[in-house]
Design a protein around this motif. Structure first.
Motif, short mmCIF file in Angstrom:
data_model
loop_
_atom_site.label_atom_id
_atom_site.label_comp_id
_atom_site.label_asym_id
_atom_site.label_seq_id
_atom_site.Cartn_x
_atom_site.Cartn_y
_atom_site.Cartn_z
N TYR A 95 -0.79 -8.74 -2.18
CA TYR A 95 -2.07 -8.05 -2.11
C TYR A 95 -1.87 -6.58 -2.42
O TYR A 95 -1.23 -5.85 -1.65
CB TYR A 95 -2.72 -8.26 -0.73
CG TYR A 95 -3.42 -9.59 -0.65
CD1 TYR A 95 -4.79 -9.70 -0.89
CD2 TYR A 95 -2.69 -10.76 -0.42
CE1 TYR A 95 -5.42 -10.93 -0.87
CE2 TYR A 95 -3.32 -11.99 -0.39
CZ TYR A 95 -4.68 -12.07 -0.61
OH TYR A 95 -5.30 -13.29 -0.60
N ASP A 96 -2.40 -6.17 -3.56
CA ASP A 96 -2.40 -4.77 -3.95
C ASP A 96 -3.57 -4.12 -3.23
O ASP A 96 -4.72 -4.24 -3.64
CB ASP A 96 -2.56 -4.68 -5.48
CG ASP A 96 -2.93 -3.28 -5.96
OD1 ASP A 96 -2.92 -2.33 -5.14
OD2 ASP A 96 -3.24 -3.13 -7.16
N ASP A 97 -3.26 -3.43 -2.13
CA ASP A 97 -4.30 -2.89 -1.26
C ASP A 97 -4.71 -1.49 -1.71
O ASP A 97 -4.66 -0.54 -0.92
CB ASP A 97 -3.82 -2.90 0.18
CG ASP A 97 -4.96 -2.94 1.18
OD1 ASP A 97 -6.08 -3.27 0.78
OD2 ASP A 97 -4.71 -2.64 2.38
N ASP A 98 -5.13 -1.39 -2.99
CA ASP A 98 -5.47 -0.10 -3.60
C ASP A 98 -4.28 0.84 -3.52
O ASP A 98 -4.41 2.01 -3.11
CB ASP A 98 -6.70 0.52 -2.91
CG ASP A 98 -7.31 1.65 -3.73
OD1 ASP A 98 -7.14 1.66 -4.97
OD2 ASP A 98 -7.94 2.55 -3.12
N THR A 99 -3.14 0.33 -3.91
CA THR A 99 -1.89 1.07 -3.79
C THR A 99 -1.73 2.08 -4.93
O THR A 99 -2.59 2.21 -5.81
CB THR A 99 -0.70 0.09 -3.75
OG1 THR A 99 0.48 0.80 -3.36
CG2 THR A 99 -0.48 -0.58 -5.09
N TYR A 111 0.84 -1.19 0.00
CA TYR A 111 0.00 0.00 0.00
C TYR A 111 0.88 1.25 0.00
O TYR A 111 1.57 1.54 0.98
CB TYR A 111 -0.95 0.02 1.20
CG TYR A 111 -1.79 1.27 1.27
CD1 TYR A 111 -2.75 1.53 0.30
CD2 TYR A 111 -1.62 2.19 2.31
CE1 TYR A 111 -3.52 2.68 0.33
CE2 TYR A 111 -2.40 3.34 2.36
CZ TYR A 111 -3.35 3.58 1.38
OH TYR A 111 -4.12 4.72 1.42
N ILE A 124 -0.91 -11.64 -8.06
CA ILE A 124 -1.33 -10.36 -7.52
C ILE A 124 -2.84 -10.37 -7.32
O ILE A 124 -3.60 -10.67 -8.24
CB ILE A 124 -0.94 -9.20 -8.46
CG1 ILE A 124 0.58 -9.15 -8.61
CG2 ILE A 124 -1.46 -7.87 -7.91
CD1 ILE A 124 1.07 -8.11 -9.59
N LYS A 159 1.50 -0.18 -8.73
CA LYS A 159 0.78 -1.12 -9.58
C LYS A 159 1.59 -1.47 -10.83
O LYS A 159 1.62 -2.63 -11.26
CB LYS A 159 -0.58 -0.54 -9.98
CG LYS A 159 -1.59 -0.41 -8.85
CD LYS A 159 -2.89 0.19 -9.36
CE LYS A 159 -3.88 0.45 -8.22
NZ LYS A 159 -4.39 -0.81 -7.64
N SER A 212 -5.77 -7.84 -6.40
CA SER A 212 -6.03 -6.40 -6.32
C SER A 212 -7.34 -6.12 -5.58
O SER A 212 -8.40 -6.61 -5.98
CB SER A 212 -6.10 -5.80 -7.73
OG SER A 212 -4.85 -5.95 -8.39
N ASN A 213 -7.25 -5.33 -4.53
CA ASN A 213 -8.43 -4.95 -3.76
C ASN A 213 -9.08 -3.70 -4.37
O ASN A 213 -8.38 -2.79 -4.82
CB ASN A 213 -8.06 -4.64 -2.31
CG ASN A 213 -7.59 -5.88 -1.56
OD1 ASN A 213 -7.92 -7.00 -1.92
ND2 ASN A 213 -6.82 -5.67 -0.50
#
Length: 299
Positions: free
Chosen positions: A38-42, A11, A62, A47, A64-65
């Motif tokens: 986990y791409d925590d809305d980064t 993140y 990956i 990305k 993606s959240n």
């Protein structure tokens, strides 16, 4: 199925830190692993980096959240998604030594009764000139480590390797309600059901910088750590008055030496309650209480 699932949450990380973290994992001497990220809305930049690495290495997955769910949520989901025999934690701003996974897998393979292995870290980064070992020394016996969890968490989260089958067998996972100090909570539950181990050999470079969790939300982290400390006493059947709780938490933090020393009889009474419950070996409880009382009085 692979041997290790490396679990990472990202993140808004500094691009250079993220790249260093990924490179340190992908170039391990032990190569039978997957990387769950986990791409925590980064950030957009993060990305792009993740997509570039995933395109070049099939072992990277990956997730993606749609929005920022937080570290605890991602780790809990990662436990369910992991395909590895072991789960290795990795923070997006740290660096694993090239032989980290090899050393930890070898240990876990030769100690089939160990559910959790952590190691010492070497600190580096802002205001630190040289990469030096963290100045904390722990006994390596499982009983000592279990007893020490009554006071605080000295087991570095970014170094953890966990036996996946043990988590499944005992229905253990990160608790989504514990927003910070989520590792402390999980370690306590693992220790109740199995053996934990700590290696004095540093296998991770732990980066110190202004943006990390321990700096940004130290108050919130302490709040959850205190909940975990008190819950352990409650689980033992030990009820404390508000005054006793405040004093015990001060004692655990190693602060306010005079206040603790002045009320040492209350502290000793709490100690005796824990010993009577015989939760852990009496020797370690007595040792740790005495050691912490001395530390309170000289700091």
């Amino acid at each position: 199925m692979c041997t290790v699932s490396v679990l990472m949450s990202v993140y808004n990380e500094k691009n250079e830190y993220l790249i260093e973290a990924l490179e340190s994992i992908l170039h391990q001497t032990f190569q039978d692993f997957e990387v769950l990220i986990y791409d925590d809305d980064t950030s957009i930049e993060n990305k792009k980096i993740l997509a570039q690495y995933a395109a070049g290495d099939h072992r990277i997955r990956i997730i993606s959240n749609p929005k920022n769910f937080g570290l605890t949520y991602n780790l809990a989901q990662g436990i369910h998604e992991a395909k590895g025999k072991y789960i290795a934690r990795m923070d997006s701003d740290d660096i694993s030594k090239l032989y980290r996974l090899k050393r930890q897998v070898q240990y876990m393979e030769h100690h089939s009764d160990v559910a959790l292995l952590t190691t010492k870290v070497q600190m580096f980064g802002e205001n630190i000139r040289n990469r030096s070992p963290l100045s904390v020394r722990l006994f390596s016996t499982s009983q000592y480590l279990k007893a020490s969890l009554l006071f605080n968490n000295g087991l570095p989260h970014p170094t953890a390797m966990i036996r996946t089958s043990f988590l499944m067998e005992h229905s253990l996972n990160y608790d989504p309600k514990i927003k910070k100090s989520q590792d402390y909570d999980l370690w306590v539950h693992i220790a109740r059901n199995g053996r934990i181990a700590f290696s004095q050999k540093p296998l991770v470079y732990y980066r110190i910088h202004n943006g990390q969790i321990s700096n940004d939300v130290s108050g919130e982290q302490r709040f959850y750590a205190n909940l975990i400390r008190l819950q352990q006493l409650t689980d033992l059947g030990i009820q404390l008055s508000p005054e006793e709780k405040e004093l015990y938490l001060t004692f655990c933090d190693g602060k306010s030496g005079w206040k603790v020393w002045k009320n040492r009889n209350i502290i000793w009474n709490i100690r005796n309650k824990i010993i009577q419950k015989n939760y852990y070996s009496n020797f370690w409880i007595k040792y740790l209480f005495w050691k912490r009382l001395i530390r309170n009085c000289i700091t």
